[in-house]
Motif scaffolding. Sequence first.
Motif, PDB file in Angstrom:
ATOM      1  N   LYS A 107       0.858  -1.184   0.000  1.00 15.99           N
ATOM      2  CA  LYS A 107       0.000   0.000   0.000  1.00 15.99           C
ATOM      3  C   LYS A 107       0.892   1.230   0.000  1.00 15.99           C
ATOM      4  O   LYS A 107       1.756   1.381   0.860  1.00 15.99           O
ATOM      5  N   VAL A 108       0.698   2.110  -0.972  1.00 12.50           N
ATOM      6  CA  VAL A 108       1.531   3.308  -1.084  1.00 12.50           C
ATOM      7  C   VAL A 108       0.868   4.490  -0.388  1.00 12.50           C
ATOM      8  O   VAL A 108      -0.256   4.873  -0.717  1.00 12.50           O
ATOM      9  N   ASN A 109       1.562   5.046   0.587  1.00 15.16           N
ATOM     10  CA  ASN A 109       1.162   6.313   1.199  1.00 15.16           C
ATOM     11  C   ASN A 109       1.972   7.409   0.524  1.00 15.16           C
ATOM     12  O   ASN A 109       3.194   7.447   0.655  1.00 15.16           O
ATOM     13  N   TYR A 110       1.278   8.273  -0.200  1.00 18.50           N
ATOM     14  CA  TYR A 110       1.965   9.234  -1.074  1.00 18.50           C
ATOM     15  C   TYR A 110       1.809  10.647  -0.541  1.00 18.50           C
ATOM     16  O   TYR A 110       0.692  11.140  -0.367  1.00 18.50           O
ATOM     17  N   GLU A 111       2.922  11.307  -0.255  1.00 18.15           N
ATOM     18  CA  GLU A 111       2.922  12.704   0.165  1.00 18.15           C
ATOM     19  C   GLU A 111       3.799  13.503  -0.785  1.00 18.15           C
ATOM     20  O   GLU A 111       4.731  12.961  -1.395  1.00 18.15           O
ATOM     21  N   THR A 112       3.520  14.809  -0.885  1.00 16.97           N
ATOM     22  CA  THR A 112       4.262  15.638  -1.827  1.00 16.97           C
ATOM     23  C   THR A 112       4.904  16.838  -1.138  1.00 16.97           C
ATOM     24  O   THR A 112       4.464  17.283  -0.077  1.00 16.97           O
ATOM     25  N   PHE A 113       5.955  17.373  -1.784  1.00 17.34           N
ATOM     26  CA  PHE A 113       6.607  18.601  -1.339  1.00 17.34           C
ATOM     27  C   PHE A 113       6.788  19.508  -2.547  1.00 17.34           C
ATOM     28  O   PHE A 113       6.679  19.066  -3.701  1.00 17.34           O
ATOM     29  N   ASP A 114       7.067  20.802  -2.291  1.00 12.36           N
ATOM     30  CA  ASP A 114       7.183  21.745  -3.401  1.00 12.36           C
ATOM     31  C   ASP A 114       8.577  22.352  -3.537  1.00 12.36           C
ATOM     32  O   ASP A 114       8.810  23.191  -4.404  1.00 12.36           O
ATOM     33  N   SER A 115       9.503  21.925  -2.674  1.00 16.55           N
ATOM     34  CA  SER A 115      10.882  22.406  -2.808  1.00 16.55           C
ATOM     35  C   SER A 115      11.819  21.430  -2.116  1.00 16.55           C
ATOM     36  O   SER A 115      11.424  20.706  -1.192  1.00 16.55           O
ATOM     37  N   ASN A 116      13.068  21.405  -2.582  1.00 12.89           N
ATOM     38  CA  ASN A 116      14.067  20.558  -1.944  1.00 12.89           C
ATOM     39  C   ASN A 116      14.244  20.921  -0.476  1.00 12.89           C
ATOM     40  O   ASN A 116      14.413  20.050   0.377  1.00 12.89           O
ATOM     41  N   GLU A 117      14.193  22.214  -0.199  1.00 11.35           N
ATOM     42  CA  GLU A 117      14.408  22.687   1.157  1.00 11.35           C
ATOM     43  C   GLU A 117      13.303  22.227   2.110  1.00 11.35           C
ATOM     44  O   GLU A 117      13.569  21.839   3.253  1.00 11.35           O
ATOM     45  N   ALA A 118      12.057  22.271   1.619  1.00 14.48           N
ATOM     46  CA  ALA A 118      10.929  21.805   2.439  1.00 14.48           C
ATOM     47  C   ALA A 118      11.061  20.319   2.721  1.00 14.48           C
ATOM     48  O   ALA A 118      10.804  19.855   3.851  1.00 14.48           O
ATOM     49  N   MET A 119      11.451  19.559   1.704  1.00 16.73           N
ATOM     50  CA  MET A 119      11.651  18.121   1.877  1.00 16.73           C
ATOM     51  C   MET A 119      12.762  17.848   2.882  1.00 16.73           C
ATOM     52  O   MET A 119      12.618  17.019   3.788  1.00 16.73           O
ATOM     53  N   TYR A 120      13.879  18.561   2.743  1.00 13.09           N
ATOM     54  CA  TYR A 120      15.032  18.380   3.632  1.00 13.09           C
ATOM     55  C   TYR A 120      14.638  18.613   5.093  1.00 13.09           C
ATOM     56  O   TYR A 120      14.960  17.816   5.973  1.00 13.09           O
ATOM     57  N   THR A 121      13.922  19.704   5.329  1.00 15.68           N
ATOM     58  CA  THR A 121      13.518  20.051   6.691  1.00 15.68           C
ATOM     59  C   THR A 121      12.654  18.963   7.308  1.00 15.68           C
ATOM     60  O   THR A 121      12.854  18.555   8.460  1.00 15.68           O
ATOM     61  N   LYS A 122      11.695  18.455   6.532  1.00 19.83           N
ATOM     62  CA  LYS A 122      10.779  17.445   7.076  1.00 19.83           C
ATOM     63  C   LYS A 122      11.492  16.122   7.335  1.00 19.83           C
ATOM     64  O   LYS A 122      11.252  15.463   8.354  1.00 19.83           O
ATOM     65  N   VAL A 123      12.384  15.734   6.433  1.00 23.41           N
ATOM     66  CA  VAL A 123      13.134  14.490   6.635  1.00 23.41           C
ATOM     67  C   VAL A 123      14.066  14.632   7.836  1.00 23.41           C
ATOM     68  O   VAL A 123      14.188  13.716   8.656  1.00 23.41           O
ATOM     69  N   LYS A 124      14.696  15.792   7.971  1.00 28.20           N
ATOM     70  CA  LYS A 124      15.626  16.014   9.081  1.00 28.20           C
ATOM     71  C   LYS A 124      14.903  16.005  10.417  1.00 28.20           C
ATOM     72  O   LYS A 124      15.411  15.490  11.416  1.00 28.20           O
ATOM     73  N   GLN A 125      13.696  16.558  10.453  1.00 30.74           N
ATOM     74  CA  GLN A 125      12.914  16.575  11.690  1.00 30.74           C
ATOM     75  C   GLN A 125      12.526  15.165  12.128  1.00 30.74           C
ATOM     76  O   GLN A 125      12.384  14.878  13.313  1.00 30.74           O
ATOM     77  N   GLY A 126      12.338  14.282  11.150  1.00 27.53           N
ATOM     78  CA  GLY A 126      12.107  12.875  11.450  1.00 27.53           C
ATOM     79  C   GLY A 126      10.735  12.524  11.975  1.00 27.53           C
ATOM     80  O   GLY A 126      10.539  11.420  12.491  1.00 27.53           O
ATOM     81  N   GLY A 127       9.774  13.417  11.857  1.00 25.40           N
ATOM     82  CA  GLY A 127       8.432  13.134  12.358  1.00 25.40           C
ATOM     83  C   GLY A 127       7.749  12.012  11.608  1.00 25.40           C
ATOM     84  O   GLY A 127       6.984  11.233  12.183  1.00 25.40           O
ATOM     85  N   THR A 128       8.019  11.909  10.316  1.00 24.23           N
ATOM     86  CA  THR A 128       7.448  10.852   9.475  1.00 24.23           C
ATOM     87  C   THR A 128       8.582  10.012   8.911  1.00 24.23           C
ATOM     88  O   THR A 128       9.592  10.547   8.451  1.00 24.23           O
ATOM     89  N   SER A 129       8.419   8.695   8.970  1.00 24.82           N
ATOM     90  CA  SER A 129       9.452   7.792   8.450  1.00 24.82           C
ATOM     91  C   SER A 129       9.180   7.480   6.986  1.00 24.82           C
ATOM     92  O   SER A 129       8.440   6.548   6.666  1.00 24.82           O
ATOM     93  N   TYR A 130       9.759   8.267   6.101  1.00 21.84           N
ATOM     94  CA  TYR A 130       9.589   8.018   4.667  1.00 21.84           C
ATOM     95  C   TYR A 130      10.542   6.913   4.221  1.00 21.84           C
ATOM     96  O   TYR A 130      11.686   6.835   4.672  1.00 21.84           O
ATOM     97  N   ASP A 131      10.061   6.087   3.303  1.00 22.23           N
ATOM     98  CA  ASP A 131      10.880   4.996   2.773  1.00 22.23           C
ATOM     99  C   ASP A 131      11.643   5.417   1.523  1.00 22.23           C
ATOM    100  O   ASP A 131      12.711   4.875   1.247  1.00 22.23           O
ATOM    101  N   LEU A 132      11.081   6.349   0.780  1.00 23.89           N
ATOM    102  CA  LEU A 132      11.735   6.888  -0.413  1.00 23.89           C
ATOM    103  C   LEU A 132      11.386   8.354  -0.554  1.00 23.89           C
ATOM    104  O   LEU A 132      10.260   8.764  -0.260  1.00 23.89           O
ATOM    105  N   THR A 133      12.348   9.141  -1.027  1.00 23.24           N
ATOM    106  CA  THR A 133      12.043  10.497  -1.443  1.00 23.24           C
ATOM    107  C   THR A 133      12.885  10.829  -2.663  1.00 23.24           C
ATOM    108  O   THR A 133      13.716  10.019  -3.089  1.00 23.24           O
TER     109      THR A 133
END
Length: 362
Positions: free
Chosen positions: A66-92
């Motif tokens: 089952k794919v849970n799909y979320e989106t971002f609109d900039s590299n910086e926004a993605m970086y911040t969210k991954v660094k914060q670690g609130g959500t465990s993404y498997d791929l970005t």
Amino acid sequence: MKKLIYAAVGILAVALLLWVGAQHFAHDQDAATGTDKSNRVLNLYNWGDYIDPTLITKFEKQTGYKVNYETFDSNEAMYTKVKQGGTSYDLTVPSDYMIQKMKKAKLLLPIDHSKLTTYKNINPRFLNQPFDRGNKYSVPYFWGTLGIVYNDKFIKASQVQHWDDLWKPEFKDDLMLIDSARDVLGFTLISQGKSVNDTNTADLQAAKGKLDALMPNVKAIVADEIKMYMVQEEAPLAVTYSGEASEMLTQNKHLHYVVPTEGSNLWFDNLVIPKTAKHLKAAYAFINFINEPKNAAQNAEYIGYSTPNTPAEALLPKAIRDDKQFYPAESTMKHLQVYQDLGQTKTEEYNDLFLEFKMTNR
């Protein structure tokens, strides 16, 4: 009668116990084989509208994930969210320079190449780039360029073949620029014979000076709206990315895309596995799935960006794969430059100069 009832209840109780035991056994077996349904999930964090949605459905049906799909609109926004670690993404899907930054911040897991069954389909030209030597942390997803879009109702092709052409007086108030410090300063640096990764302050100041001279020609500095404005012929000229240009061209036959032969940015968006990923089997299954030739070709045709997948490129319609606007000739490719992470200080210097350009010249 009561005896019959008691007997029936007893039989039901035994059956229930047997069923519960069977469920526990099945769960234990699933856990042992890594097929626990609660783990058959892929958390994918991608740019908006950056995959054919029917491929997600196909992947789910084909693999059971089952794919849970979320989106971002900039590299910086993605970086911040991954660094914060609130959500465990498997791929970005970060871009080149951001992959380099994420590596430095230790936010990525190394890629286990032994688990990649379709890696051989990637054109070697797009591997082993400076931002990730040996592709230790990333697998190419799409690539493209920065270039010039023009409308042939107002401008001839011969008028806009080079970056310096943008400074022509006849283009007063005709030009739309993508709102990106790195890209705008980048093409200006190229027009001065410099690198898009230049960190010399004197060179950057000189580029800012040349940019100031471009302002009379600038109609607007915009983001995603640039597609709509160009399609609706709000301006005859723009600087934007090849993927954006591809969408524009399909909606207005008078629009064309040019990559100046003296050089431009060659950008990459690559698949990476964040260090907090919890579903590694799903991550590798998806990387392999999306790089199967038919799937990669379908995705490239849907998105409009250039595929790094050699057999997939061969499956594209001839009009697409032979289109030099999006699959440039070798003579142009050899002059393209890939962005590198400049570090925080120099990145801020680029941003500050671009902000000055936008604020002091309006």
